[in-house]
Design an enzyme around this catalytic site. Structure first.
Site, PDB file in Angstrom:
ATOM      1  N   ARG A   8      38.014  36.538  44.985  1.00  0.00           N
ATOM      2  CA  ARG A   8      37.047  35.466  45.723  1.00  0.00           C
ATOM      3  C   ARG A   8      37.984  34.654  46.112  1.00  0.00           C
ATOM      4  O   ARG A   8      37.695  33.637  46.947  1.00  0.00           O
ATOM      5  CB  ARG A   8      36.342  34.650  44.781  1.00  0.00           C
ATOM      6  CG  ARG A   8      35.222  35.673  44.248  1.00  0.00           C
ATOM      7  CD  ARG A   8      34.335  34.930  43.392  1.00  0.00           C
ATOM      8  NE  ARG A   8      33.244  35.604  42.645  1.00  0.00           N
ATOM      9  CZ  ARG A   8      33.268  36.050  41.231  1.00  0.00           C
ATOM     10  NH1 ARG A   8      34.339  35.768  40.772  1.00  0.00           N
ATOM     11  NH2 ARG A   8      32.323  36.806  41.067  1.00  0.00           N
ATOM     12  N   ASN A   9      39.471  34.606  46.098  1.00  0.00           N
ATOM     13  CA  ASN A   9      40.489  33.522  46.795  1.00  0.00           C
ATOM     14  C   ASN A   9      40.711  33.944  48.188  1.00  0.00           C
ATOM     15  O   ASN A   9      41.078  34.618  48.863  1.00  0.00           O
ATOM     16  CB  ASN A   9      41.843  33.891  45.842  1.00  0.00           C
ATOM     17  CG  ASN A   9      42.785  32.753  46.134  1.00  0.00           C
ATOM     18  OD1 ASN A   9      42.907  32.420  47.346  1.00  0.00           O
ATOM     19  ND2 ASN A   9      43.419  32.386  45.203  1.00  0.00           N
ATOM     20  N   ASP A  66      47.273  40.589  41.630  1.00  0.00           N
ATOM     21  CA  ASP A  66      47.375  39.491  40.537  1.00  0.00           C
ATOM     22  C   ASP A  66      48.834  39.016  40.680  1.00  0.00           C
ATOM     23  O   ASP A  66      49.732  39.631  41.080  1.00  0.00           O
ATOM     24  CB  ASP A  66      47.338  40.135  39.241  1.00  0.00           C
ATOM     25  CG  ASP A  66      47.251  39.032  38.140  1.00  0.00           C
ATOM     26  OD1 ASP A  66      46.479  38.072  38.226  1.00  0.00           O
ATOM     27  OD2 ASP A  66      47.854  39.105  37.004  1.00  0.00           O
TER      28      ASP A  66
END
Length: 190
Positions: A8-9, A66
Site C-alpha cells: 500500500r506504500n 521488504d
C-alpha cells in the site's frame, strides 16, 4: 509486461515505477495483506508476493518488497522491524534517540524484491546501500529513514540528496536494477 506490487506504500510504488522502465507496475487492490512476521526481508517479500500471486490478474507478475535499516551499534536493529519499530512517521526519531551518545553510526539500508510469474517461477533481488546515521534529521525529500541516513561517499542525507539521486542510487533502486536484469533474462523483454 505487468507487475502488481503487493504494498500500500505509494512511495515504494513510485520508486519502482521509475526503476523498472518498460514494465507497468500497479498496486494490488486488496484489504487483507499478510502480516510481515518473517525473520528476513526475503521471507516478508516472498510472503507478499505469494499473496499477490493468488490475488493478481493471471497474466501479471506479483511483486513483493521488504526493506529496512540495520545499525551496527544496535546489533542490526531495527532490521526487518524497521517499519513497525516505532509509531508511524516517528521511526527515524526513535532511531536517533537510541543512538544518542553512540559514536559508531555505521548502518546500511537493504531492500529485497521477490517477483512471482504467472507460471510460478520466482525471482529475487537484493539492494544494499552502506552509510551511517546522521546526528539529526536533515532534508525534506524521501520518506522513512531518509532524513537520517547518509550514504557512503556522501555528506548529505538521502532526504537532502533528493528524488533524482534516490531513483538512481537507493537500496531499492539497486534491488530494482538487479530484478530488472533477472526479469529481462526470464522473459526475453528489455
Amino acid at each position: 509486461m505487468t507487475l502488481v506490487l503487493c504494498s500500500r506504500n505509494e512511495h515504494k510504488l513510485e520508486e519502482l515505477r521509475t526503476a523498472l522502465p518498460g514494465w507497468t507496475i500497479e498496486p494490488l487492490e486488496a484489504d487483507d495483506y499478510p502480516p510481515e512476521d518473517g525473520g528476513t526481508y526475503y521471507a516478508n517479500a516472498r510472503g507478499k508476493a505469494l499473496f499477490g500471486r493468488r490475488e493478481a490478474p493471471g497474466d501479471a507478475w506479483a511483486l513483493g518488497e521488504d526493506s529496512g535499516i540495520e545499525v551496527d551499534a544496535l546489533g542490526g536493529e531495527p532490521g526487518v522491524h524497521s517499519a513497525r519499530w516505532s509509531a508511524a512517521g516517528r521511526q527515524h526519531r526513535h532511531l536517533l534517540e537510541r543512538l544518542a551518545g553512540v559514536p559508531d553510526r555505521r548502518a546500511r539500508m537493504i531492500a529485497h524484491l521477490v517477483a512471482i510469474a504467472p507460471d510460478g517461477r520466482e525471482l529475487d533481488a537484493v539492494g544494499v546501500l552502506e552509510g551511517e546515521v546522521a546526528s539529526e534529521p536533515r532534508g525534506t525529500g524521501g520518506f522513512g529513514y531518509d532524513p537520517v541516513f547518509v550514504p557512503e561517499g556522501e555528506t548529505l542525507t538521502v532526504a537532502e540528496l533528493g528524488d533524482d539521486w534516490k531513483r538512481a542510487s537507493s537500496h531499492r533502486a539497486r534491488a530494482a536494477a538487479a530484478l530488472r536484469a533477472a526479469l529481462e533474462a526470464a522473459t526475453g523483454a528489455n
